[in-house]
Every structure is written in structure tokens, then in C-alpha cells.
Design an enzyme around this catalytic site. Structure first.
Site, PDB file in Angstrom:
ATOM      1  N   VAL A  12       9.005 -13.904  -1.808  1.00  0.00           N
ATOM      2  CA  VAL A  12       9.321 -13.012  -0.681  1.00  0.00           C
ATOM      3  C   VAL A  12       9.559 -13.830   0.599  1.00  0.00           C
ATOM      4  O   VAL A  12      10.506 -13.561   1.358  1.00  0.00           O
ATOM      5  CB  VAL A  12       8.208 -11.951  -0.473  1.00  0.00           C
ATOM      6  CG1 VAL A  12       8.575 -11.008   0.658  1.00  0.00           C
ATOM      7  CG2 VAL A  12       7.972 -11.157  -1.752  1.00  0.00           C
ATOM      8  N   LYS A 100       0.268  -5.694  -0.723  1.00  0.00           N
ATOM      9  CA  LYS A 100      -0.372  -4.392  -0.992  1.00  0.00           C
ATOM     10  C   LYS A 100      -1.873  -4.484  -1.214  1.00  0.00           C
ATOM     11  O   LYS A 100      -2.606  -3.552  -0.880  1.00  0.00           O
ATOM     12  CB  LYS A 100       0.295  -3.664  -2.149  1.00  0.00           C
ATOM     13  CG  LYS A 100       0.424  -4.472  -3.417  1.00  0.00           C
ATOM     14  CD  LYS A 100       1.834  -4.876  -3.658  1.00  0.00           C
ATOM     15  CE  LYS A 100       1.916  -6.058  -4.581  1.00  0.00           C
ATOM     16  NZ  LYS A 100       3.265  -6.356  -4.987  1.00  0.00           N
ATOM     17  N   VAL A 127       4.867  -1.104  -0.412  1.00  0.00           N
ATOM     18  CA  VAL A 127       5.067  -0.051  -1.417  1.00  0.00           C
ATOM     19  C   VAL A 127       6.572   0.164  -1.612  1.00  0.00           C
ATOM     20  O   VAL A 127       7.312   0.328  -0.648  1.00  0.00           O
ATOM     21  CB  VAL A 127       4.435   1.289  -0.971  1.00  0.00           C
ATOM     22  CG1 VAL A 127       4.678   2.365  -2.021  1.00  0.00           C
ATOM     23  CG2 VAL A 127       2.952   1.131  -0.693  1.00  0.00           C
ATOM     24  N   GLY A 129       8.982  -1.836  -2.644  1.00  0.00           N
ATOM     25  CA  GLY A 129       9.928  -2.924  -2.356  1.00  0.00           C
ATOM     26  C   GLY A 129      10.819  -2.579  -1.177  1.00  0.00           C
ATOM     27  O   GLY A 129      10.339  -2.387  -0.056  1.00  0.00           O
ATOM     28  N   GLY A 182      11.585 -12.613 -11.080  1.00  0.00           N
ATOM     29  CA  GLY A 182      10.788 -12.573  -9.847  1.00  0.00           C
ATOM     30  C   GLY A 182      10.224 -11.203  -9.523  1.00  0.00           C
ATOM     31  O   GLY A 182       9.833 -10.936  -8.398  1.00  0.00           O
ATOM     32  N   GLU A 185       4.064  -9.852 -10.770  1.00  0.00           N
ATOM     33  CA  GLU A 185       3.043 -10.518  -9.963  1.00  0.00           C
ATOM     34  C   GLU A 185       2.705 -11.864 -10.597  1.00  0.00           C
ATOM     35  O   GLU A 185       2.962 -12.074 -11.782  1.00  0.00           O
ATOM     36  CB  GLU A 185       1.772  -9.658  -9.919  1.00  0.00           C
ATOM     37  CG  GLU A 185       1.968  -8.317  -9.250  1.00  0.00           C
ATOM     38  CD  GLU A 185       2.392  -8.438  -7.805  1.00  0.00           C
ATOM     39  OE1 GLU A 185       1.690  -9.045  -7.002  1.00  0.00           O
ATOM     40  OE2 GLU A 185       3.491  -7.940  -7.481  1.00  0.00           O
ATOM     41  N   LYS A 200      -0.729   0.668  -4.565  1.00  0.00           N
ATOM     42  CA  LYS A 200       0.355   1.343  -3.838  1.00  0.00           C
ATOM     43  C   LYS A 200       0.069   2.841  -3.655  1.00  0.00           C
ATOM     44  O   LYS A 200       0.294   3.382  -2.576  1.00  0.00           O
ATOM     45  CB  LYS A 200       1.682   1.122  -4.567  1.00  0.00           C
ATOM     46  CG  LYS A 200       2.129  -0.350  -4.482  1.00  0.00           C
ATOM     47  CD  LYS A 200       3.288  -0.640  -5.412  1.00  0.00           C
ATOM     48  CE  LYS A 200       3.783  -2.069  -5.277  1.00  0.00           C
ATOM     49  NZ  LYS A 200       4.722  -2.448  -6.354  1.00  0.00           N
ATOM     50  N   GLY A 297      11.580  -7.517  -6.242  1.00  0.00           N
ATOM     51  CA  GLY A 297      12.623  -8.543  -6.157  1.00  0.00           C
ATOM     52  C   GLY A 297      12.670  -9.135  -4.765  1.00  0.00           C
ATOM     53  O   GLY A 297      12.317  -8.484  -3.779  1.00  0.00           O
TER      54      GLY A 297
HETATM   55  N1  HSE Z   1       5.188  -6.823  -9.116  1.00  0.00           N
HETATM   56  C1  HSE Z   1       5.626  -5.783  -8.250  1.00  0.00           C
HETATM   57  C2  HSE Z   1       6.503  -4.835  -9.056  1.00  0.00           C
HETATM   58  C3  HSE Z   1       6.380  -6.359  -7.095  1.00  0.00           C
HETATM   59  O1  HSE Z   1       6.885  -5.185 -10.178  1.00  0.00           O
HETATM   60  O2  HSE Z   1       6.796  -3.746  -8.585  1.00  0.00           O
HETATM   61  C4  HSE Z   1       6.641  -5.413  -5.982  1.00  0.00           C
HETATM   62  O3  HSE Z   1       5.460  -4.932  -5.401  1.00  0.00           O
END
Ligand code: HSE
Length: 402
Positions: A12, A100, A127, A129, A182, A185, A200, A297
Site C-alpha cells: 500500500v 483495519k 474497509v 479497499g 497482493g 494479508e 471491517k 490491491g
Molecule cells: N487482505 C485484504 C483483502 C486486503 O483481501 O480484502 C484489503 O483489506
């Protein structure tokens, strides 16, 4: 000119730098100031990278620099992010974060500190993305009492479930792909066990009710036990399976849960596929609205972070109020929450009288030898658990959202 610092140069963080560089002129225009990247904090070296000359390894350099007005925290995890963010806010710097875990655990406290110091604590990217949902909840849906927020809140698991459903690809194979892209987590358990979605929905429900909803209180189930046979049953019934985080108001109380759910193919969340997220909000006067977009992403998440930076620059020295007090909200106990349950069980339909004696009237489905499925009427989690405990041969259970 307003100086900013970015804490963490991972997926990020590097996305934030890229977004700033790509859209610098229009971002500056919208912010009304030139946004200057003064520091990037990371323990690693990045020889030859664009940020090489602004890279620092010591957070104190940023904290003590009075010219840094906005700190972007995109390191993830609660520590040391919490102490970095808290000290920045105490020093009157605004903070924008995608973290988060940090927001779910300490959001109310950090918002209060920001307000006391005429700064801002913004967390749009925490929350959904790139989907704008925090600002709409805080600033646009203010005429309504929020009755329900339900959503597909994790891109990784939605990516996995979509591939399992539509392409029959194995769980392990898709997870690897999500990691490569990407989305996942650092510890993908946080995605597949539902912990990420749980943080979230804790944030969204805290904003919806204005009080602290502790994520530890939210019943959470992941997707690791789902199999290709579950998807075959779902298809046969005209349904699909999604990992859904939801918070619902019943009377004056809220319930919240994260779990895989069978939903009809006509359900607004059924068409949300791949890494996309969607958040469905029901207001008492507005009715239904849905927010849809890229839920994970690098660039979508960075886009939300940079939108917070613009907002922070527009409001330097002035706090934008967010209603989220530190008073804890007691959720409806999980045992009392009611659902329909889809159950797979060993044996044949000869077992129906025994099943109906325990679970009440059920609808059945048979697609393979040696087992069958049934859907219960609405019953409480406790009533289901009691009936299931005294029933031999249950293979699996998925809640069914009608
Ligand atoms: N790992 C999280 C997902 C990233 O897949 O939604 C975004 O919060």
C-alpha cells in the site's frame, strides 16, 4: 505546500507514492496545496528507488519535524502502528491509515485524540479497499438510522470463492494466486479465517451505531471448510456461497457476524465476484444502497488513502467530527441470533422423520450417494446447536440468507 510522511513502503505504501506521482497535479489542485512527500519510513533499504532520498529508519525524525502535517500509516498490525499514530495525533499531525486492525481496536480513542488536538484521523482505506464507505457513513447517511450493513468485505476470500464456484479451481491454488496479486494479508489466515472481514464489520458497525463494537465479540467463521460439493449443492439450489460480514439492528440492539452464507443468485451480493467488495446498507428512511468496487490491491487501496490525505490537507487545524464513542456496545448474544441453516448429513432421506423431529420442518436436497442436504426454517443459533449436537452424521452446515 504541505509535507507528508508515509510509514511503511510495502504494497500500500508504494501504491500511495505511485498514486501521488501519477496524479500529483490534480491531487494538488483538489487539496488546494502542493502535497510534498518529505519522508518514507521503512526498516529496509530501497537502493535506486524513487523514495531513496526521503527514506528514514527512525520514526522520531518524522515525529519531531513540525513541518510534517500529515502522516500516512500503511504499515499494518497494531504495534508499533498504534504508538506511532497516537504520538503523531498528540503532536497535532493528522493521520490517514489503511490499517483495519488498528482502527477496529483503537479507532474511538484515536478519533478522540485527533479531535482534542484539532487534527484528523481518517481511515477510508481500512474497509472495502478503494470503495468510499467510511465517509458516506459518517457524512452522507446522517439522516438515517442504519438498520443493516452487510457486505463482502474481503477481496482474497471473494477471489477464492469465485474461482471455486465458477472454475472449480482448488482452494490452495487460488490462495497462492491471491497472494501473488497482493490481495492477501501477510498471514493469509487473517483472510481465510474471516478475521479481516471481522475487523471491517466491527469498524462499520461502530460507525453505524456511534459506539465501540469490539471485534472479539463478533462471531467469526472463515471459508477453510468449504468444499467443491458445497458449491455443487449451492448450484443445484440456484444459490451461491459468499463470505458475508453483517451487522443488523433488531429493536434497540445490534447483532454482528462473519460467516460463509448461501445466498440466492438474485441477491445483490451474488454478482460481486473476484477481488470486488460490496457493502449493502439499509437505512430506515433511505431504504437500500449498495457500494461496490475494488476491495483490495495496491492502487485501489492507495487511492482511498490519498483521498484521505487530500481531506486532511483541506482541513488542516480543524477536526472533522466522526461519531464513534469509546462506550462499548453490547451485541445480541450469538446464541440468540436466528438464521436458516443448510445442513449436509450422512445417510438417506429415510432419516427425514428424525431430522424434522429435531429441526422442525425442513426442505431436502439430494445430489450424491450416501448423504443429503436439508434447509431448516428460521431458528436460533442455540436451537440449531442443540439439535445438531444430538444428531449423528452431520457433515457441514452453512447459514442460508433468504
Ligand atoms: N487482505 C485484504 C483483502 C486486503 O483481501 O480484502 C484489503 O483489506
Amino acid at each position: 505546500m504541505v509535507n507528508i510522511a508515509v510509514l511503511g513502503y510495502g504494497t500500500v505504501g508504494s501504491g500511495v507514492v505511485e498514486v501521488l506521482r501519477t496524479n500529483q497535479e490534480s491531487i494538488d489542485n483538489k487539496a488546494g496545496e502542493h502535497i510534498n512527500l518529505k519522508y518514507v519510513l521503512d526498516l529496509r533499504e530501497f537502493p535506486g528507488d524513487y523514495i531513496e532520498n526521503v527514506l528514514v529508519h527512525d520514526y522520531d525524525v518524522i515525529l519531531k519535524d513540525e513541518d510534517v502535517k500529515v502522516v500516512v500509516e500503511v504499515m499494518g498490525g497494531v504495534n508499533p502502528a498504534y504508538s506511532f499514530v497516537k504520538s503523531a495525533l498528540l503532536a497535532g499531525k493528522s493521520v490517514c491509515t489503511s490499517n483495519k486492525e488498528l482502527v477496529a481496536k483503537h479507532g474511538a480513542e484515536l478519533l478522540a485524540i485527533a479531535a482534542e488536538h484539532k487534527a484528523n484521523f481518517f481511515f477510508e482505506a481500512s474497509v472495502g479497499g478503494g470503495i468510499p464507505i467510511i465517509r458516506p457513513l459518517n457524512q452522507s447517511l446522517t439522516a438515517d438510522e442504519i438498520l443493516e450493513i452487510s457486505g463482502i468485505l474481503n477481496g482474497t476470500t471473494n477471489f477464492i470463492l469465485t474461482k471455486m464456484d465458477k472454475e472449480g479451481v482448488s482452494y490452495e491454488e487460488v490462495l497462492k494466486e491471491a497472494q501473488k496479486l497482493g490481495y492477501a494479508e501477510r498471514n493469509p489466515e487473517a483472510d481465510v479465517e474471516g478475521y479481516d472481514a471481522c475487523r471491517k464489520i466491527a469498524i462499520l458497525s461502530s460507525l453505524a451505531c456511534g459506539k465501540q463494537v469490539d471485534y472479539e465479540d463478533i462471531y467469526t467463521e472463515g471459508i477453510t471448510k468449504l468444499t467443491d460439493l458445497d458449491f455443487m449443492y449451492a448450484k443445484e439450489m440456484g444459490l451461491t456461497i459468499k463470505l458475508i460480514g453483517s451487522a443488523k439492528k433488531t429493536g434497540n440492539r445490534f447483532s454482528a457476524m462473519v460467516s460463509p452464507k448461501l445466498i440466492s443468485n438474485e441477491h445483490p451480493l451474488a454478482g460481486v465476484n473476484g477481488v470486488m467488495n460490496a457493502i449493502f446498507v439499509k437505512g430506515n428512511v433511505l431504504g437500500d444502497v449498495m457500494f461496490y468496487g475494488a476491495g483490495a490491491g495496491k492502487l485501489p487501496t492507495a487511492s482511498a488513502v490519498v483521498s484521505d490525505v487530500v481531506d486532511a490537507v483541506r482541513h488542516l487545524g480543524e477536526n472533522v467530527e466522526t461519531k464513534w464513542s469509546q462506550e462499548k456496545l453490547e451485541l445480541i448474544p450469538h446464541d440468540e441470533v436466528c438464521s436458516n441453516f443448510f445442513v449436509r448429513i450422512k445417510g438417506s432421506l429415510d432419516r427425514l422423520p428424525e431430522i424434522e423431529e429435531k429441526f422442525g420442518t425442513v426442505d431436502t436436497i439430494s445430489i450424491t450417494e450416501g448423504e443429503f442436504g436439508f434447509i431448516t426454517g428460521m431458528m436460533s443459533e442455540k436451537a440449531y446447536a442443540d439439535a445438531a449436537a444430538s444428531t449423528e452424521g452431520i457433515i457441514s452446515m452453512i447459514r442460508y440468507e433468504k
